[in-house]
Design a protein around this motif. Structure first.
Motif, PDB file in Angstrom:
ATOM      1  N   ARG A 143      38.374  44.264  49.695  1.00  0.00           N
ATOM      2  CA  ARG A 143      39.473  44.689  50.563  1.00  0.00           C
ATOM      3  C   ARG A 143      39.843  43.622  51.599  1.00  0.00           C
ATOM      4  NH1 ARG A 143      40.598  50.298  50.921  1.00  0.00           N
ATOM      5  NH2 ARG A 143      39.262  51.604  49.620  1.00  0.00           N
ATOM      6  N   THR A 144      38.857  42.862  52.068  1.00  0.00           N
ATOM      7  CA  THR A 144      39.134  41.887  53.120  1.00  0.00           C
ATOM      8  C   THR A 144      40.152  40.836  52.680  1.00  0.00           C
ATOM      9  OG1 THR A 144      36.980  42.245  54.160  1.00  0.00           O
ATOM     10  CG2 THR A 144      38.101  40.173  54.656  1.00  0.00           C
ATOM     11  N   PRO A 145      39.940  40.131  51.555  1.00  0.00           N
ATOM     12  CA  PRO A 145      40.991  39.183  51.119  1.00  0.00           C
ATOM     13  C   PRO A 145      42.254  39.891  50.637  1.00  0.00           C
ATOM     14  CG  PRO A 145      39.217  39.290  49.490  1.00  0.00           C
ATOM     15  CD  PRO A 145      38.737  40.048  50.683  1.00  0.00           C
ATOM     16  N   LEU A 146      42.101  41.104  50.075  1.00  0.00           N
ATOM     17  CA  LEU A 146      43.268  41.845  49.606  1.00  0.00           C
ATOM     18  C   LEU A 146      44.183  42.193  50.776  1.00  0.00           C
ATOM     19  CD1 LEU A 146      44.739  43.149  47.231  1.00  0.00           C
ATOM     20  CD2 LEU A 146      43.349  45.201  47.587  1.00  0.00           C
ATOM     21  N   ASN A 147      43.599  42.439  51.935  1.00  0.00           N
ATOM     22  CA  ASN A 147      44.392  42.739  53.125  1.00  0.00           C
ATOM     23  C   ASN A 147      45.311  41.568  53.471  1.00  0.00           C
ATOM     24  OD1 ASN A 147      44.904  44.503  55.515  1.00  0.00           O
ATOM     25  ND2 ASN A 147      44.109  42.717  56.611  1.00  0.00           N
ATOM     26  N   ALA A 148      44.766  40.352  53.350  1.00  0.00           N
ATOM     27  CA  ALA A 148      45.588  39.164  53.626  1.00  0.00           C
ATOM     28  C   ALA A 148      46.711  39.032  52.613  1.00  0.00           C
ATOM     29  CB  ALA A 148      44.703  37.915  53.602  1.00  0.00           C
ATOM     30  N   ASP A 177      49.209  46.334  44.836  1.00  0.00           N
ATOM     31  CA  ASP A 177      49.160  47.802  44.949  1.00  0.00           C
ATOM     32  C   ASP A 177      48.301  48.400  43.851  1.00  0.00           C
ATOM     33  OD1 ASP A 177      50.766  47.732  47.157  1.00  0.00           O
ATOM     34  OD2 ASP A 177      52.618  48.295  46.108  1.00  0.00           O
ATOM     35  N   ASN A 178      48.435  47.886  42.634  1.00  0.00           N
ATOM     36  CA  ASN A 178      47.621  48.384  41.521  1.00  0.00           C
ATOM     37  C   ASN A 178      46.137  48.123  41.761  1.00  0.00           C
ATOM     38  OD1 ASN A 178      49.555  49.550  39.976  1.00  0.00           O
ATOM     39  ND2 ASN A 178      49.804  47.862  38.544  1.00  0.00           N
ATOM     40  N   LEU A 179      45.826  46.914  42.254  1.00  0.00           N
ATOM     41  CA  LEU A 179      44.434  46.578  42.544  1.00  0.00           C
ATOM     42  C   LEU A 179      43.880  47.497  43.624  1.00  0.00           C
ATOM     43  CD1 LEU A 179      41.989  44.773  42.169  1.00  0.00           C
ATOM     44  CD2 LEU A 179      43.007  43.129  43.763  1.00  0.00           C
ATOM     45  N   HIS A 180      44.709  47.763  44.617  1.00  0.00           N
ATOM     46  CA  HIS A 180      44.299  48.659  45.694  1.00  0.00           C
ATOM     47  C   HIS A 180      43.997  50.060  45.151  1.00  0.00           C
ATOM     48  CE1 HIS A 180      45.264  50.436  49.929  1.00  0.00           C
ATOM     49  NE2 HIS A 180      43.973  50.351  49.698  1.00  0.00           N
ATOM     50  N   LEU A 181      44.863  50.560  44.252  1.00  0.00           N
ATOM     51  CA  LEU A 181      44.663  51.881  43.664  1.00  0.00           C
ATOM     52  C   LEU A 181      43.384  51.943  42.837  1.00  0.00           C
ATOM     53  CD1 LEU A 181      48.309  52.783  42.555  1.00  0.00           C
ATOM     54  CD2 LEU A 181      46.992  53.830  44.402  1.00  0.00           C
ATOM     55  N   LEU A 182      43.105  50.877  42.084  1.00  0.00           N
ATOM     56  CA  LEU A 182      41.882  50.839  41.278  1.00  0.00           C
ATOM     57  C   LEU A 182      40.646  50.912  42.163  1.00  0.00           C
ATOM     58  CD1 LEU A 182      42.766  48.119  38.602  1.00  0.00           C
ATOM     59  CD2 LEU A 182      42.669  50.586  38.288  1.00  0.00           C
ATOM     60  N   ILE A 183      40.663  50.153  43.263  1.00  0.00           N
ATOM     61  CA  ILE A 183      39.528  50.170  44.199  1.00  0.00           C
ATOM     62  C   ILE A 183      39.352  51.559  44.784  1.00  0.00           C
ATOM     63  CG2 ILE A 183      38.655  49.255  46.387  1.00  0.00           C
ATOM     64  CD1 ILE A 183      40.212  46.659  45.730  1.00  0.00           C
ATOM     65  N   GLU A 316      47.153  49.311  26.429  1.00  0.00           N
ATOM     66  CA  GLU A 316      48.608  49.335  26.576  1.00  0.00           C
ATOM     67  C   GLU A 316      49.050  49.759  27.970  1.00  0.00           C
ATOM     68  OE1 GLU A 316      52.534  51.419  24.476  1.00  0.00           O
ATOM     69  OE2 GLU A 316      50.540  51.621  23.580  1.00  0.00           O
ATOM     70  N   PHE A 317      48.367  50.754  28.537  1.00  0.00           N
ATOM     71  CA  PHE A 317      48.843  51.329  29.795  1.00  0.00           C
ATOM     72  C   PHE A 317      47.953  50.998  30.993  1.00  0.00           C
ATOM     73  CE2 PHE A 317      50.463  54.084  26.418  1.00  0.00           C
ATOM     74  CZ  PHE A 317      51.817  54.103  26.721  1.00  0.00           C
ATOM     75  N   GLY A 318      46.730  50.496  30.751  1.00  0.00           N
ATOM     76  CA  GLY A 318      45.840  50.135  31.857  1.00  0.00           C
ATOM     77  C   GLY A 318      45.196  51.348  32.505  1.00  0.00           C
ATOM     78  N   GLY A 319      44.508  51.094  33.626  1.00  0.00           N
ATOM     79  CA  GLY A 319      43.853  52.176  34.366  1.00  0.00           C
ATOM     80  C   GLY A 319      42.355  52.203  34.145  1.00  0.00           C
ATOM     81  N   THR A 320      41.679  52.944  35.018  1.00  0.00           N
ATOM     82  CA  THR A 320      40.210  53.030  34.950  1.00  0.00           C
ATOM     83  C   THR A 320      39.732  54.243  34.174  1.00  0.00           C
ATOM     84  OG1 THR A 320      40.143  54.312  36.998  1.00  0.00           O
ATOM     85  CG2 THR A 320      39.973  51.918  37.200  1.00  0.00           C
ATOM     86  N   GLY A 321      40.617  55.202  33.929  1.00  0.00           N
ATOM     87  CA  GLY A 321      40.170  56.452  33.327  1.00  0.00           C
ATOM     88  C   GLY A 321      39.522  57.372  34.340  1.00  0.00           C
ATOM     89  N   LEU A 322      39.742  57.123  35.635  1.00  0.00           N
ATOM     90  CA  LEU A 322      39.141  57.954  36.680  1.00  0.00           C
ATOM     91  C   LEU A 322      40.130  58.913  37.318  1.00  0.00           C
ATOM     92  CD1 LEU A 322      36.789  55.501  38.617  1.00  0.00           C
ATOM     93  CD2 LEU A 322      36.123  57.429  37.182  1.00  0.00           C
ATOM     94  N   GLY A 323      41.435  58.670  37.134  1.00  0.00           N
ATOM     95  CA  GLY A 323      42.444  59.464  37.825  1.00  0.00           C
ATOM     96  C   GLY A 323      42.311  60.952  37.568  1.00  0.00           C
ATOM     97  N   LEU A 324      42.201  61.354  36.312  1.00  0.00           N
ATOM     98  CA  LEU A 324      42.109  62.771  35.981  1.00  0.00           C
ATOM     99  C   LEU A 324      40.750  63.353  36.347  1.00  0.00           C
ATOM    100  CD1 LEU A 324      44.056  62.975  32.593  1.00  0.00           C
ATOM    101  CD2 LEU A 324      44.741  63.879  34.826  1.00  0.00           C
ATOM    102  N   THR A 481      42.007  51.594  57.435  1.00  0.00           N
ATOM    103  CA  THR A 481      41.273  50.956  56.349  1.00  0.00           C
ATOM    104  C   THR A 481      42.095  49.836  55.729  1.00  0.00           C
ATOM    105  OG1 THR A 481      40.161  53.042  55.850  1.00  0.00           O
ATOM    106  CG2 THR A 481      40.085  51.349  54.165  1.00  0.00           C
ATOM    107  N   LYS A 482      41.471  48.672  55.545  1.00  0.00           N
ATOM    108  CA  LYS A 482      42.131  47.539  54.897  1.00  0.00           C
ATOM    109  C   LYS A 482      42.115  47.742  53.377  1.00  0.00           C
ATOM    110  CE  LYS A 482      40.063  44.483  58.384  1.00  0.00           C
ATOM    111  NZ  LYS A 482      39.079  43.395  58.570  1.00  0.00           N
ATOM    112  N   PRO A 483      43.103  47.267  52.671  1.00  0.00           N
ATOM    113  CA  PRO A 483      44.326  46.643  53.192  1.00  0.00           C
ATOM    114  C   PRO A 483      45.266  47.722  53.717  1.00  0.00           C
ATOM    115  CG  PRO A 483      44.417  46.737  50.805  1.00  0.00           C
ATOM    116  CD  PRO A 483      43.068  47.273  51.205  1.00  0.00           C
TER     117      PRO A 483
END
Length: 499
Positions: A143-148, A177-183, A316-324, A481-483
């Motif tokens: 998150r620290t470098p992502l904030n920058a 934004d996608n990276l942030h959502l995955l984290i 094809e669509f990406g994602g972690t499989g954690l959303g649901l 919370t960063k970012p």
């Protein structure tokens, strides 16, 4: 009886003989003694028979009880985990001492197994703690470098740039934004698994919440040539009580999934009232799409950890499989469950029931700054102490603050901040948590000894609930919370900054 016999066989004269009278008396006494002894014997016999029956009954009961005890003893032996062979001879019902010995062996075995389980439980708890610490550390490090990155992207988008550069910045923002959502997905999943999420109960406008979610997904939907329809029952109340953040997360997950798996189609969000009382409302919320759909045999899998319908979907669509998974777990906290209707090639419908308390208009928690826009003159002249050790975040934060006409002073760690601080010198402090020399918690404790009024906003790359709790315990006023979104930072400064 004796008198009758004497009268029959002896005359009157004979009866007057002295010797005969003595004889008759002796015979009579003997007869009487015999009768008495007979009665005593008969009485004694009756008593002996009764006592014998009583003793025999008790003995029979004791034998039955012993048999039952032996059966239970053998049952107890078999109920324990058997280690090694137990021969039929060692379980002889007539060998009580042998049975007790076998039971003692089994009890010792059971204690050994319990000790092993206890040790395994401690290892698992240590592993869970290590996992939490690892996730917290990785959260901070990512998150620290992502904030920058997020901050600089935002700043560059405010500048006049060429169309090509603007497109590059939009791609950069989309990727960050996608990276942030995955984290966030990974950390939320970890917190839910650890049972560290508790639902709030605050008043909120549920119609506005769903409308905002629709707007947030509108751009992505249009990119994939999708239309989003929003249907809200007229009976839906304006204000309800609940956890707006977590409910928003559930609905956002469902809508973003519908957009992700649909192309050149439509997504329908529907909010309807099932039942309404004086104090509660029972809602059904559904999200339907015309996307790729889910085969019947795969519908259970999509609620498993890190799982999608198939590997091709992930590529094809990406994602972690954690959303649901997160959606399902959060709804369980609400006392509800996610339901699914789907057919491959025709689309999917996710829906759930929700029971919420009604909230009056007067209960709405209004923030004085909610209507503020990013007016660069709103914060003009505000004096802020920025306590941050990461150079890139210092540069980004300073650009924000200077753009907002804030007078900013920088301290690279808590000790420097403490050396610089004097009461009335600053209007607000932005405090990082994890820093060398002196962390944000200790710095805040020391500042509170000098000034109990100055607002302190925590800036941290950790979203741990325990970190937030500690922040408030040591005297901080708010938490970011960063970012972080620059608009959110602006609003918090407006809300807390003293002039």
């Amino acid at each position: 009886m004796l008198t009758k016999q004497i009268s029959k066989f002896l005359n009157e004269e004979t009866l007057h003989q002295t010797d005969l009278q003595k004889f008759i008396k002796v015979v009579n006494d003997s007869y009487l003694n015999f009768e008495r002894d007979k009665e005593l014997f008969e009485h004694s016999s009756k008593l002996n028979e009764k006592e014998y029956a009583t003793i025999n009954q008790k003995l029979t009961e004791e034998i039955a009880q012993r048999k039952l005890s032996v059966e239970k003893l053998i049952e107890a032996i078999y109920s324990l985990e058997i280690k090694g062979d137990i021969s039929d001879k060692s379980l002889d019902p007539n060998n009580l001492i042998g049975l007790v010995d076998v039971l003692q062996i089994q009890i010792d075995n059971r204690k050994e197994i319990e000790d092993q389980l206890r040790a395994a439980k401690e290892v698992a708890e240590h592993a869970t703690q290590a996992k939490s610490e690892f996730l917290s550390m990785m959260s901070h490090e990512i998150r620290t470098p992502l904030n920058a990155i997020v901050g600089l992207t935002y700043l560059m988008q405010q500048e006049e740039v060429s169309e090509k550069m603007a497109e590059n910045l939009r791609i950069l923002q989309f990727s960050s934004d996608n990276l942030h959502l995955l984290i966030n997905d990974i950390l939320d999943f970890s917190k839910i698994e650890a049972g560290k999420i508790e639902l709030e109960k605050v008043p909120f406008d549920i119609k506005q919440l769903i409308s905002n979610i629709k707007k947030a997904n509108q751009v992505k939907a249009e990119e994939k040539e999708n239309k989003i329809k929003l249907m809200i029952d007229d009976e839906v109340p304006q204000m309800v009580m609940g956890d707006v953040l977590r409910l928003g997360q559930v609905i956002s997950n469902l809508v973003s999934n519908a957009v992700k798996f649909t192309r050149k189609g439509s997504i329908a969000i529907e909010l309807s009232v099932q039942k309404k009382t004086d104090t509660k409302v029972f809602l059904e919320i559904s999200v339907a799409d015309t996307g790729i759909g889910i085969p019947k045999d795969k519908q259970g899998m999509i609620f498993d950890h890190f799982t999608q319908a198939n590997s091709q979907t992930t590529r094809e669509f990406g994602g972690t499989g954690l959303g649901l998974v997160i959606t399902k777990k959060l709804l369980e906290l609400f006392g509800s469950e996610i339901k699914l209707e789907s057919e491959p090639g025709k689309g999917s419908k996710f829906y759930f029931d929700l029971e919420l308390e009604l909230g009056g208009e007067q209960q709405l928690r209004k923030e004085d700054t909610s209507n503020h826009i990013l007016n660069e003159h709103t914060l003009k002249g505000l004096r802020i102490l920025l306590v941050e050790d990461y150079p890139m975040n210092v540069k980004v934060a300073c650009r924000f603050l200077e753009r907002w006409n804030v007078e900013v002073d920088v301290a690279e760690n808590g000790q420097i901040a403490l050396d610089k601080f004097t009461p009335q010198k600053y209007d607000l402090i932005l405090m990082d948590i994890q820093m060398p020399v002196m962390d944000g918690y200790e710095t805040t404790r020391n500042i509170r000894l000098l000034d109990t009024e100055i607002p302190i906003i925590a800036l941290t790359a950790s979203s741990s609930l325990s970190n937030q709790d500690i922040a408030f315990q040591v005297g901080m006023n708010d938490f970011l919370t960063k970012p972080f979104n620059p608009k959110e930072l602006f609003q918090k400064i407006v809300r807390h900054g003293r002039r």
